[in-house]
Design a protein around this motif. Structure first.
Motif, PDB file in Angstrom:
ATOM      1  N   CYS B  23       0.849  -1.194   0.000  1.00 43.98           N
ATOM      2  CA  CYS B  23       0.000   0.000   0.000  1.00 43.98           C
ATOM      3  C   CYS B  23       0.882   1.241   0.000  1.00 43.98           C
ATOM      4  CB  CYS B  23      -0.911  -0.011   1.221  1.00 43.98           C
ATOM      5  SG  CYS B  23      -1.966   1.446   1.370  1.00 43.98           S
ATOM      6  N   GLN B  24       0.679   2.079  -1.005  1.00 39.45           N
ATOM      7  CA  GLN B  24       1.466   3.316  -1.138  1.00 39.45           C
ATOM      8  C   GLN B  24       0.518   4.502  -1.131  1.00 39.45           C
ATOM      9  OE1 GLN B  24       5.098   3.590  -1.775  1.00 39.45           O
ATOM     10  NE2 GLN B  24       4.557   5.652  -1.147  1.00 39.45           N
ATOM     11  N   VAL B  25       0.833   5.493  -0.327  1.00 41.49           N
ATOM     12  CA  VAL B  25       0.011   6.696  -0.234  1.00 41.49           C
ATOM     13  C   VAL B  25       0.809   7.864  -0.802  1.00 41.49           C
ATOM     14  CG1 VAL B  25      -1.393   8.112   1.299  1.00 41.49           C
ATOM     15  CG2 VAL B  25      -0.933   5.741   1.883  1.00 41.49           C
ATOM     16  N   ASP B  26       0.122   8.810  -1.437  1.00 41.35           N
ATOM     17  CA  ASP B  26       0.827   9.902  -2.104  1.00 41.35           C
ATOM     18  C   ASP B  26       1.198  11.043  -1.166  1.00 41.35           C
ATOM     19  OD1 ASP B  26      -1.833  11.916  -3.624  1.00 41.35           O
ATOM     20  OD2 ASP B  26      -1.682  10.983  -1.652  1.00 41.35           O
ATOM     21  N   SER B  27       0.885  10.897   0.110  1.00 43.03           N
ATOM     22  CA  SER B  27       1.266  11.914   1.081  1.00 43.03           C
ATOM     23  C   SER B  27       1.532  11.231   2.413  1.00 43.03           C
ATOM     24  CB  SER B  27       0.164  12.967   1.225  1.00 43.03           C
ATOM     25  OG  SER B  27      -1.051  12.352   1.623  1.00 43.03           O
ATOM     26  N   GLN B  28       2.236  11.914   3.279  1.00 40.50           N
ATOM     27  CA  GLN B  28       2.527  11.331   4.590  1.00 40.50           C
ATOM     28  C   GLN B  28       1.266  11.320   5.448  1.00 40.50           C
ATOM     29  OE1 GLN B  28       5.854  13.486   6.248  1.00 40.50           O
ATOM     30  NE2 GLN B  28       7.334  12.307   5.063  1.00 40.50           N
ATOM     31  N   VAL B  29       0.983  10.199   6.018  1.00 47.02           N
ATOM     32  CA  VAL B  29      -0.188  10.057   6.883  1.00 47.02           C
ATOM     33  C   VAL B  29       0.229   9.372   8.164  1.00 47.02           C
ATOM     34  CG1 VAL B  29      -1.905  10.023   5.033  1.00 47.02           C
ATOM     35  CG2 VAL B  29      -0.838   7.889   5.753  1.00 47.02           C
ATOM     36  N   THR B  30      -0.385   9.801   9.234  1.00 51.17           N
ATOM     37  CA  THR B  30      -0.045   9.211  10.524  1.00 51.17           C
ATOM     38  C   THR B  30      -0.646   7.824  10.674  1.00 51.17           C
ATOM     39  OG1 THR B  30       0.040  11.405  11.498  1.00 51.17           O
ATOM     40  CG2 THR B  30      -0.146   9.545  13.015  1.00 51.17           C
ATOM     41  N   MET B  31      -1.913   7.711  10.283  1.00 54.52           N
ATOM     42  CA  MET B  31      -2.622   6.478  10.562  1.00 54.52           C
ATOM     43  C   MET B  31      -2.945   5.737   9.265  1.00 54.52           C
ATOM     44  SD  MET B  31      -5.134   7.803  13.591  1.00 54.52           S
ATOM     45  CE  MET B  31      -5.147   6.242  14.455  1.00 54.52           C
ATOM     46  N   MET B  32      -2.558   4.475   9.223  1.00 50.85           N
ATOM     47  CA  MET B  32      -2.918   3.595   8.114  1.00 50.85           C
ATOM     48  C   MET B  32      -3.567   2.350   8.695  1.00 50.85           C
ATOM     49  SD  MET B  32       0.387   3.879   5.577  1.00 50.85           S
ATOM     50  CE  MET B  32      -0.374   2.976   4.226  1.00 50.85           C
ATOM     51  N   PHE B  33      -4.528   1.831   7.980  1.00 48.51           N
ATOM     52  CA  PHE B  33      -5.293   0.698   8.478  1.00 48.51           C
ATOM     53  C   PHE B  33      -5.424  -0.365   7.403  1.00 48.51           C
ATOM     54  CE2 PHE B  33      -6.671   3.290  11.989  1.00 48.51           C
ATOM     55  CZ  PHE B  33      -6.812   4.561  11.452  1.00 48.51           C
ATOM     56  N   TRP B  34      -5.607  -1.576   7.840  1.00 49.62           N
ATOM     57  CA  TRP B  34      -5.909  -2.690   6.946  1.00 49.62           C
ATOM     58  C   TRP B  34      -7.253  -3.278   7.331  1.00 49.62           C
ATOM     59  CZ3 TRP B  34      -3.334  -3.705   2.603  1.00 49.62           C
ATOM     60  CH2 TRP B  34      -2.036  -3.226   2.467  1.00 49.62           C
ATOM     61  N   TYR B  35      -8.134  -3.382   6.309  1.00 51.69           N
ATOM     62  CA  TYR B  35      -9.451  -3.957   6.489  1.00 51.69           C
ATOM     63  C   TYR B  35      -9.575  -5.215   5.633  1.00 51.69           C
ATOM     64  CZ  TYR B  35     -11.427   0.206   8.786  1.00 51.69           C
ATOM     65  OH  TYR B  35     -11.712   1.225   9.655  1.00 51.69           O
ATOM     66  N   ARG B  36     -10.502  -6.048   6.031  1.00 49.52           N
ATOM     67  CA  ARG B  36     -10.858  -7.217   5.240  1.00 49.52           C
ATOM     68  C   ARG B  36     -12.359  -7.179   4.961  1.00 49.52           C
ATOM     69  NH1 ARG B  36      -9.958 -13.169   7.696  1.00 49.52           N
ATOM     70  NH2 ARG B  36     -11.793 -12.575   8.945  1.00 49.52           N
ATOM     71  N   GLN B  37     -12.726  -7.566   3.749  1.00 50.30           N
ATOM     72  CA  GLN B  37     -14.136  -7.695   3.412  1.00 50.30           C
ATOM     73  C   GLN B  37     -14.335  -9.064   2.784  1.00 50.30           C
ATOM     74  OE1 GLN B  37     -15.813  -4.937   0.511  1.00 50.30           O
ATOM     75  NE2 GLN B  37     -17.780  -4.967   1.585  1.00 50.30           N
ATOM     76  N   GLN B  38     -14.906  -9.971   3.543  1.00 48.70           N
ATOM     77  CA  GLN B  38     -15.180 -11.296   3.027  1.00 48.70           C
ATOM     78  C   GLN B  38     -16.400 -11.250   2.125  1.00 48.70           C
ATOM     79  OE1 GLN B  38     -15.047 -13.086   7.080  1.00 48.70           O
ATOM     80  NE2 GLN B  38     -13.482 -14.430   6.227  1.00 48.70           N
ATOM     81  N   PRO B  39     -16.530 -12.235   1.244  1.00 44.90           N
ATOM     82  CA  PRO B  39     -17.629 -12.209   0.255  1.00 44.90           C
ATOM     83  C   PRO B  39     -18.995 -11.989   0.898  1.00 44.90           C
ATOM     84  CG  PRO B  39     -16.099 -13.985  -0.253  1.00 44.90           C
ATOM     85  CD  PRO B  39     -15.659 -13.412   1.064  1.00 44.90           C
ATOM     86  N   GLY B  40     -19.704 -10.978   0.413  1.00 47.00           N
ATOM     87  CA  GLY B  40     -21.042 -10.687   0.901  1.00 47.00           C
ATOM     88  C   GLY B  40     -21.094 -10.059   2.273  1.00 47.00           C
ATOM     89  N   GLN B  41     -19.943  -9.713   2.820  1.00 45.20           N
ATOM     90  CA  GLN B  41     -19.892  -9.158   4.178  1.00 45.20           C
ATOM     91  C   GLN B  41     -19.471  -7.693   4.151  1.00 45.20           C
ATOM     92  OE1 GLN B  41     -20.764 -11.211   6.868  1.00 45.20           O
ATOM     93  NE2 GLN B  41     -21.279 -12.624   5.226  1.00 45.20           N
ATOM     94  N   SER B  42     -19.570  -7.079   5.313  1.00 42.82           N
ATOM     95  CA  SER B  42     -19.099  -5.709   5.431  1.00 42.82           C
ATOM     96  C   SER B  42     -17.609  -5.701   5.784  1.00 42.82           C
ATOM     97  CB  SER B  42     -19.913  -4.969   6.487  1.00 42.82           C
ATOM     98  OG  SER B  42     -19.618  -3.587   6.443  1.00 42.82           O
ATOM     99  N   LEU B  43     -17.092  -4.538   6.083  1.00 42.55           N
ATOM    100  CA  LEU B  43     -15.663  -4.394   6.339  1.00 42.55           C
ATOM    101  C   LEU B  43     -15.340  -4.648   7.799  1.00 42.55           C
ATOM    102  CD1 LEU B  43     -16.345  -2.492   3.800  1.00 42.55           C
ATOM    103  CD2 LEU B  43     -14.133  -1.463   4.306  1.00 42.55           C
TER     104      LEU B  43
END
Lengths: 112, 116
Positions: B23-43
């Motif tokens: 994951c690459q962001v075009d600006s410096q950010v303090t907080m980065m997160f990783w989410y998962r979304q399984q099929p038919g489900q929410s995040l």
């Protein structure tokens, strides 16, 4: 357990009508509220954010927040077939972005 | 809002293997997160990627299964280890971007993994 509840739908509306999407949340301390739109096969896209009680309008979209009732809604005026998507309600409990809880999403179908 | 790029966008993986998502962001950010979304489900939030320290994992997610790196303020990786079909999901990198009223979460385009 913090919960965000949405009716899974599908919610079907005719083109040109107003679509009303609803969301309730359990954490009374929640401070920030968001609506995301997710097309099939795509990642969620932010539509609206709301932080204070009342209405917030942006084009055809209006978000409504009632903290006393722990209720947030999204109205889509003049619905278009391109609005057909799943709409995710998300609630941030600490306003820092790291306690975002998502609802299960409501699938909206706008019929021409 | 930040521009977030994820690689790979899509992959088919063999059971028992591991895959690293970038994951690459075009600006410096303090907080980065990783989410998962399984099929038919929410995040579901997997973890918060902290720069210079270990990631903070949510209940049900462990470092051995989802090791995360955050070497600087614009980049993070998530590894899905020893994959099984249950790991077939969309994995989403996200950042918190601050505004007047508070932070908003923006998502990358996602990495769609199918484990066979």
């Amino acid at each position: 357990q913090k919960e965000v509840e949405q009716n899974s739908g599908p919610l079907s509306v005719p083109e040109g009508a107003i679509a009303s999407l609803n969301c309730t949340y359990s954490d009374r301390g929640s401070q920030s509220f968001f609506w995301y739109r997710q097309y099939s096969g795509k990642s969620p896209e932010l539509i609206m954010s709301i932080y204070s009680n009342g209405d917030k309008e942006d084009g055809r979209f209006t978000a409504q927040l009632n903290k006393a009732s722990q209720y947030v809604s999204l109205l889509i005026r003049d619905s278009q077939p391109s609005d057909s998507a799943t709409y995710l309600c998300a609630v941030d409990s600490n306003n820092a972005g790291n306690m975002l809880t998502f609802g299960g999403g409501t699938r909206l179908m706008v019929k021409p | 809002s930040a521009v977030i790029s994820q690689k790979p966008s899509r992959d088919i993986c063999q059971r028992g293997t591991s895959l690293t998502i970038q994951c690459q962001v075009d600006s410096q950010v303090t907080m980065m997160f990783w989410y998962r979304q399984q099929p038919g489900q929410s995040l579901t939030l997997i973890a918060t990627a902290n720069q210079g320290s270990e990631a903070t994992y949510e209940s049900g997610f462990v470092i051995d299964k989802f090791p995360i790196s955050r070497p600087n303020l614009t980049f993070s990786t998530l590894t899905v280890s020893n994959m099984s079909p249950e790991d077939s999901s969309i994995y989403l990198c996200s950042v918190a971007s601050g505004g007047f009223s508070g932070n908003t979460i923006y998502f990358g385009e996602g990495s769609w993994l199918t484990v066979v």
